[in-house]
Design a protein around this motif. Sequence first.
Motif, mmCIF file in Angstrom:
data_model
loop_
_atom_site.group_PDB
_atom_site.id
_atom_site.type_symbol
_atom_site.label_atom_id
_atom_site.label_comp_id
_atom_site.label_asym_id
_atom_site.label_seq_id
_atom_site.Cartn_x
_atom_site.Cartn_y
_atom_site.Cartn_z
ATOM 1 N N ASN A 116 -5.600 -6.086 43.118
ATOM 2 C CA ASN A 116 -4.708 -6.309 41.979
ATOM 3 C C ASN A 116 -3.478 -7.145 42.380
ATOM 4 O O ASN A 116 -2.335 -6.701 42.238
ATOM 5 C CB ASN A 116 -4.284 -4.976 41.350
ATOM 6 N N TYR A 161 -5.895 -9.849 38.523
ATOM 7 C CA TYR A 161 -5.975 -8.456 38.971
ATOM 8 C C TYR A 161 -7.088 -7.689 38.283
ATOM 9 O O TYR A 161 -7.346 -6.543 38.596
ATOM 10 C CB TYR A 161 -4.626 -7.729 38.804
ATOM 11 N N GLU A 187 -12.554 -6.910 37.485
ATOM 12 C CA GLU A 187 -13.515 -5.942 36.964
ATOM 13 C C GLU A 187 -13.842 -6.219 35.501
ATOM 14 O O GLU A 187 -14.847 -5.735 34.985
ATOM 15 C CB GLU A 187 -12.939 -4.515 37.080
ATOM 16 N N LEU A 211 -8.624 -1.038 38.217
ATOM 17 C CA LEU A 211 -8.319 -0.708 39.614
ATOM 18 C C LEU A 211 -9.573 -0.380 40.415
ATOM 19 O O LEU A 211 -9.495 0.097 41.546
ATOM 20 C CB LEU A 211 -7.359 0.486 39.661
HETATM 21 CA CA CA Z 1 -8.541 -4.995 40.000
#
Ligand code: CA
Length: 608
Positions: free
Chosen positions: A303, A241, A244, A253
């Motif tokens: 995610n 998730y 990044e 996120l």
């Molecule tokens: Ca993510």
Amino acid sequence: MSNNREKVMRPVGVALLIGVVAGVVGSLVLANGWAPPPVQAAKTTLRTEVRPGELDDYYGFFSGGHSGEVRVLGLPSMRVFKRIPVFNIDSGSGWGITNESRAMLGDTYVGDTHHVHGSYTDGTYNGKYLWVNDKANNRVARIRVDLLEVDTILPIPHTQGSHGIFPQRAPHTEWVILNSEFRAPLKNDGRGDPVDASTYTGVHTIIDAEKMEIIAQVMVPTNLDLAATDYSGRYSFATSYNSEGGATISEMLAKDRDYLVVFDWDRIKEALASGKFNVVDGIKMLDGGLDSGLTLYIPVPKNPHGVNVSPDGKYAIASGKVSPTASVISIEKLADAFDGKIEPKDTIVAEPEIGLGPLHTTYDGRGNAYTSLFIDSQVVKWNIQKAIDIYGNTKPGDTAVVDRLDVHYQIGHTMASMAETKEADGNFLVALNKISKDRFLNVGPIKPENDQLVDISNEKMVLVKDEPAYIEPHDCIIVRRDIIEPIVKHRPRMDEHPLAVTESGIERDGKKVTVRVTASAPVYGLQRVEVNEGDEVTFIVTNNDEIPDLAHGFAISNYNINFAVGPFQTKSVTFTADKPGMHWIYCTNFCHALHLEMRMRLIVKAKA
Ligand code: CA
Ligand code: RUQ
Ligand code: CUA
């Protein structure tokens, strides 16, 4: 009044038996306004009640979360039979207090157990081992199924947030893989720049299932959350998730898609054989980066959390968590993607919209998937083939969804009977709900969780029962009872244990005192032991009672020592006799009409 009550209660009882969920007021109304919920149309055709003296049809192995233990339940009764201490201390068995268990646990006696999985032969459980992770202190424990006791604890270096764990499913379990949910510095010694998250790494650890040693670690640039293996013995999967590489929630996120990471075991074995690794702290470290060839990074929205492989071995399904979708990956297409013939994204054959907050998926072996929806507080049943058929060509009204069941409330994992094997039987499903709210008597601010049993043997799901659970059984597996065969004595012959005591006695070697004691109802083999203040005392206790199901206890008053010794079991404990005086040693397990008399004296003579 009592007549009245009976009249009202009987239909309620029947209604509960056949599984009722409803918030609508029915026709029977009590004087106080309470009414039993109406009977749902769908009926269960399975045995859902286990009467006194009857046995369950399934074992459930549940993780214990904060407790660091593993719980053994029966289904459909949902009765808890045993709590296997793993990363915790348990006086009922002496786990964490005896020399034998301390050799495995050391001084680290809190854990966070999430995922229990069993050993496999040819895609189904072989009843030999269970494994469970400790997310808090990065360890993996193995449980022997014949004893339902831990036999090894393996610390996993280079990882934090040891989370998804899964054994190889075919031809049999040689490897167990473990994901690090948190990226962390590989050399985590506080030097360099430990704040710079771009230097952190994720780790997919490969463990030798028999030897309980680390074979290798595959380093990846991303985090790795849940884990699964395929049914051919070639692939393992990890959801990620945090593609990044963020260290804060908003960073994690940022992107619309993260990854399902696939590890190709054939290629990993080749790399190991041809020496394509570095050795760090004695561990073979493989590069599993985007261009390494060992891994495939399939972009999935957003995610993702759980990944579960369908019992026919065809699909890996990743649950979207922040996206209302599940991603269906064709395992057959993975080889072409690894060979560069197709793009990683082309392995996705469906992405149905199923509801809010999808976390985990389980299966009935009849082509249906059941996904837990955390935000919707539902289990959604959907047809995998239908989802594939309408993918990319969905007409108005087209949906793969077959049924929805409200659960109570905020469901995390869900697991169906035998669903993580090719023998998925589609009988029961457990919804492991994080919040029980008003479903049980109020016990203060921290309430139990709610593990709900659901009959999935018909088209419509039927809620069968609520079962309060102490925080927090993240996950479970449900295993047919014929697969599990615990033995009745710890060893066929008592004297097979290297320390087994056949004759009680005391030996002194300087300040070291070894006391060997037999325990046989209702006496210990010694009545009195005398040592000097400051002596290092080791008690070795053997239960040499021939009777099955008869444990003796061994507690030393005021010495922080209390453990049980099962039939033909031997346990030992070493301590410093630092409290002078007379201390009763007594049996803590009611074993005989003269159990209370089963005791002996420890005399610790004060230094002059
Ligand atoms: Ca993510
Ligand atoms: S996780 S609620 Cu530790 Cu298994 Cu998904
Ligand atoms: Cu032995 Cu009580």
